[in-house]
Design a protein around this motif. Structure first.
Motif, mmCIF file in Angstrom:
data_model
loop_
_atom_site.group_PDB
_atom_site.id
_atom_site.type_symbol
_atom_site.label_atom_id
_atom_site.label_comp_id
_atom_site.label_asym_id
_atom_site.label_seq_id
_atom_site.Cartn_x
_atom_site.Cartn_y
_atom_site.Cartn_z
ATOM 1 N N HIS A 206 0.929 -1.373 -0.081
ATOM 2 C CA HIS A 206 0.058 0.111 -0.037
ATOM 3 C C HIS A 206 1.071 1.274 -0.159
ATOM 4 O O HIS A 206 1.697 1.444 0.757
ATOM 5 N N ARG B 69 0.973 4.868 1.363
ATOM 6 C CA ARG B 69 0.464 5.369 2.423
ATOM 7 C C ARG B 69 0.578 7.060 2.629
ATOM 8 O O ARG B 69 1.675 7.438 2.431
ATOM 9 N N CYS B 70 -0.269 7.694 3.287
ATOM 10 C CA CYS B 70 -0.061 9.117 3.430
ATOM 11 C C CYS B 70 -0.060 9.079 5.062
ATOM 12 O O CYS B 70 -1.288 8.641 5.575
ATOM 13 N N TYR C 207 4.299 11.095 2.485
ATOM 14 C CA TYR C 207 3.663 10.280 1.580
ATOM 15 C C TYR C 207 4.774 9.277 1.335
ATOM 16 O O TYR C 207 5.913 9.137 0.873
ATOM 17 N N TYR D 210 -3.042 16.722 -1.461
ATOM 18 C CA TYR D 210 -2.787 15.434 -1.979
ATOM 19 C C TYR D 210 -3.115 15.367 -3.439
ATOM 20 O O TYR D 210 -2.420 14.725 -4.362
ATOM 21 N N PRO E 195 -2.894 8.132 -2.129
ATOM 22 C CA PRO E 195 -2.497 6.845 -1.305
ATOM 23 C C PRO E 195 -3.757 5.763 -1.234
ATOM 24 O O PRO E 195 -4.716 6.432 -1.586
ATOM 25 N N GLN E 196 -3.140 4.703 -0.969
ATOM 26 C CA GLN E 196 -4.339 3.826 -0.664
ATOM 27 C C GLN E 196 -4.686 3.397 0.638
ATOM 28 O O GLN E 196 -5.743 3.032 1.153
ATOM 29 N N GLN E 197 -4.033 4.159 1.531
ATOM 30 C CA GLN E 197 -4.265 4.526 2.989
ATOM 31 C C GLN E 197 -3.893 5.737 3.480
ATOM 32 O O GLN E 197 -2.952 6.189 3.099
ATOM 33 N N VAL E 198 -4.573 6.273 4.463
ATOM 34 C CA VAL E 198 -4.316 7.561 5.139
ATOM 35 C C VAL E 198 -4.291 7.303 6.707
ATOM 36 O O VAL E 198 -5.077 6.500 7.168
ATOM 37 N N GLN F 262 -12.566 11.677 5.610
ATOM 38 C CA GLN F 262 -12.913 10.627 5.055
ATOM 39 C C GLN F 262 -13.830 10.938 3.845
ATOM 40 O O GLN F 262 -13.473 10.130 2.655
ATOM 41 N N SER G 128 -11.339 7.203 -1.720
ATOM 42 C CA SER G 128 -10.936 6.045 -2.085
ATOM 43 C C SER G 128 -9.447 5.353 -1.254
ATOM 44 O O SER G 128 -9.217 4.485 -1.330
ATOM 45 N N ALA G 129 -9.387 6.117 -0.096
ATOM 46 C CA ALA G 129 -8.464 5.541 0.785
ATOM 47 C C ALA G 129 -9.085 5.658 2.396
ATOM 48 O O ALA G 129 -9.448 6.622 2.694
#
Ligand SMILES: Nc1ncnc2c1ncn2[C@@H]1O[C@H](COP(=O)(O)OP(=O)(O)OP(=O)(O)O)[C@@H](O)[C@H]1O
Ligand SMILES: CC(=O)N[C@H]1[C@@H]2OC[C@@H](O2)[C@@H](O)[C@@H]1O[C@H](C)C(=O)O
Length: 401
Positions: free
Chosen positions: A181, A183-184, A196, A311, A319-322, A339, A344-345
């Motif tokens: 993943h 990530r941020c 990031y 971002y 990112p895929q996750q925050v 959110q 998307s994350a």
């Protein structure tokens, strides 16, 4: 990384910082093994020691532009160092003693680097090098605790042309990277800042990015103090703002502010997003006759909208996750709004991945001190804008070293 240093014996290090909210000293006692790709940190103890109100008042006044003479400045520097040394003593109670302290100190002034290099000394033109002042001198902390102390971390990066901030991203990279993943890691303290981290691959370290996103809680906290005549200092869990409705015309207007459009590397502080900024916001908001909850919802939205905007504008990919950390991660309304703007994350917290988000900055300065002692760099040039990697921190030996 060309240089890999294996550290197999665990070292016990204390990390100390007071951030831009000036709420108190975060102290973390950690055990560190490894150095970079094999870095492992376990948190043995973490505590926030609030400043006494008089000291906090002096720090906030200085940061807001109050005039003090040199003797007062020296006394304030030492009073902060004394409070930091006490925090270091207290955090060790019931534990084996630490052998090293990494102390960030208290930022009282930060002037970001200007990108165009001026070779002519002209006091009226923008200065090429940034300037960042942290009080709580390391020499006194080492003297009082008897423990070698690394401090003044920002100056090494600033001296070669970097912003000297943010510095946590390199530590985030080694503690929170993932092979799958992107990530941020989003800190929401007084000021917000992001790291990031792309999925770990051959040249992932060079692809890391980071910058200060703008206001975190600073404007919100100031607004709560204004609205309650000082009775409250922040909007607990975002409950007050959750009863309001953001005013989108104001957000749109406020997002035109130059800082949000400046490409990274970039850093900021309460010098920009402080009392004067809030007063401008209140003036802009007057015609809309917002109730207090609407005003707080609008300021919360400025924080989350500026994060999401940065971002979308500056990241090579979303990112895929925050992963949230810092006090703002407890603001449930803010988290919910973020959110919604980043559908998307999943917006999680670093705690959900096993890294304590309240003490992550303190942990980072313990790691940076450890790297200083190993001769490893602490900055990421793509983040601070420095032309290269460099050792960070000044080492103060204790009287017993
Ligand atoms: N339960 C909570 N609900 C809402 N907000 C909270 C809560 N707890 C803390 N905060 C917010 O977090 C702020 C403190 O955050 P933190 O300690 O991460 O800031 P800091 O480290 O001083 O800032 P920086 O990271 O910019 O240096 C408080 O001033 C408050 O606004
Ligand atoms: C000059 C200064 O103290 N900057 C802080 C501040 O607080 C958050 C953000 O702005 C970040 O740039 C930095 O702190 C963290 C610890 C950092 O250097 O990564």
């Amino acid at each position: 990384m060309d240089k890999i240093i294996k550290v197999t014996v665990p070292v016990r290090v204390i990390g100390l910082i007071s951030g831009t909210s000036v709420d108190g000293i975060d102290a973390a006692l950690v055990e560190i093994t490894g150095s970079d790709v094999d870095l492992k940190v376990s948190l043995l103890a973490g505590e926030t020691y609030p400043y006494n109100p008089e000291l906090r008042g002096k720090i906030l006044a200085l940061g807001a532009g109050a005039a003090i003479d040199m003797a007062e400045l020296a006394a304030l520097d030492d009073a902060i160092a004394f409070a930091f040394a006490q925090a270091a003593e207290n955090i060790q109670v019931g534990h084996q003693p630490a052998t090293l302290i990494g102390s960030h100190g208290q930022t009282v002034y930060h002037r970001p680097a200007v990108q165009e290099v001026q070779n002519v000394l002209d006091f009226n033109s923008p200065h090429a090098l940034g300037y960042s002042l942290q009080l709580g001198r390391g020499a006194l902390i080492a003297h009082l605790t008897g423990i070698t102390t690394v401090s003044n971390f920002r100056v090494g990066d600033i001296n070669i042309g970097g912003h000297g901030a943010p510095l946590v991203p390199r530590v985030d990279a080694f503690l929170l990277s993932d092979s799958l993943h992107g990530r941020c890691v989003q800190n929401i303290g007084g000021i917000g800042n992001v790291t990031y981290i792309p999925p770990r691959s051959d040249d992932w370290l060079r692809k890391i990015r980071g910058w200060d996103t703008g206001p975190g809680n600073s404007l919100l906290d100031l607004a709560v103090q204004h609205l309650t005549n000082g009775a409250k200092s922040y909007d607990e869990n975002g409950n007050w703002a959750a009863n309001g409705v953001p005013c989108y015309s104001l957000i749109e207007e406020w997002l035109k502010q130059d800082y949000f459009h400046l490409p990274p590397p970039k850093s900021t502080g309460r010098e920009l997003f402080g009392v004067a900024y809030l007063h401008h916001c209140l003036q802009d908001a007057a015609p809309y006759q917002l109730n207090p909850a609407d005003l707080l919802a609008t300021l919360t939205e400025l924080t989350v909208a500026s994060i999401a905007h940065s971002y979308h504008t500056f990241l090579p990919q979303m990112p895929q996750q925050v992963l949230l950390c810092g006090g703002g991660s407890r603001n449930l309304y803010l988290k919910q709004r973020l959110q919604l703007l980043l559908p998307s994350a999943p917006v999680l917290t670093t705690d959900e991945l096993g890294l304590n988000g309240d003490f992550k900055e303190a942990i980072a300065f313990a790691v940076l001190a450890h790297w200083r002692q190993l001769g490893l760099p602490g900055n990421l040039p793509a983040v601070t804008g420095a032309p290269g990697e460099i050792l960070l921190g000044e080492v103060h030996l204790s009287r017993t070293s």
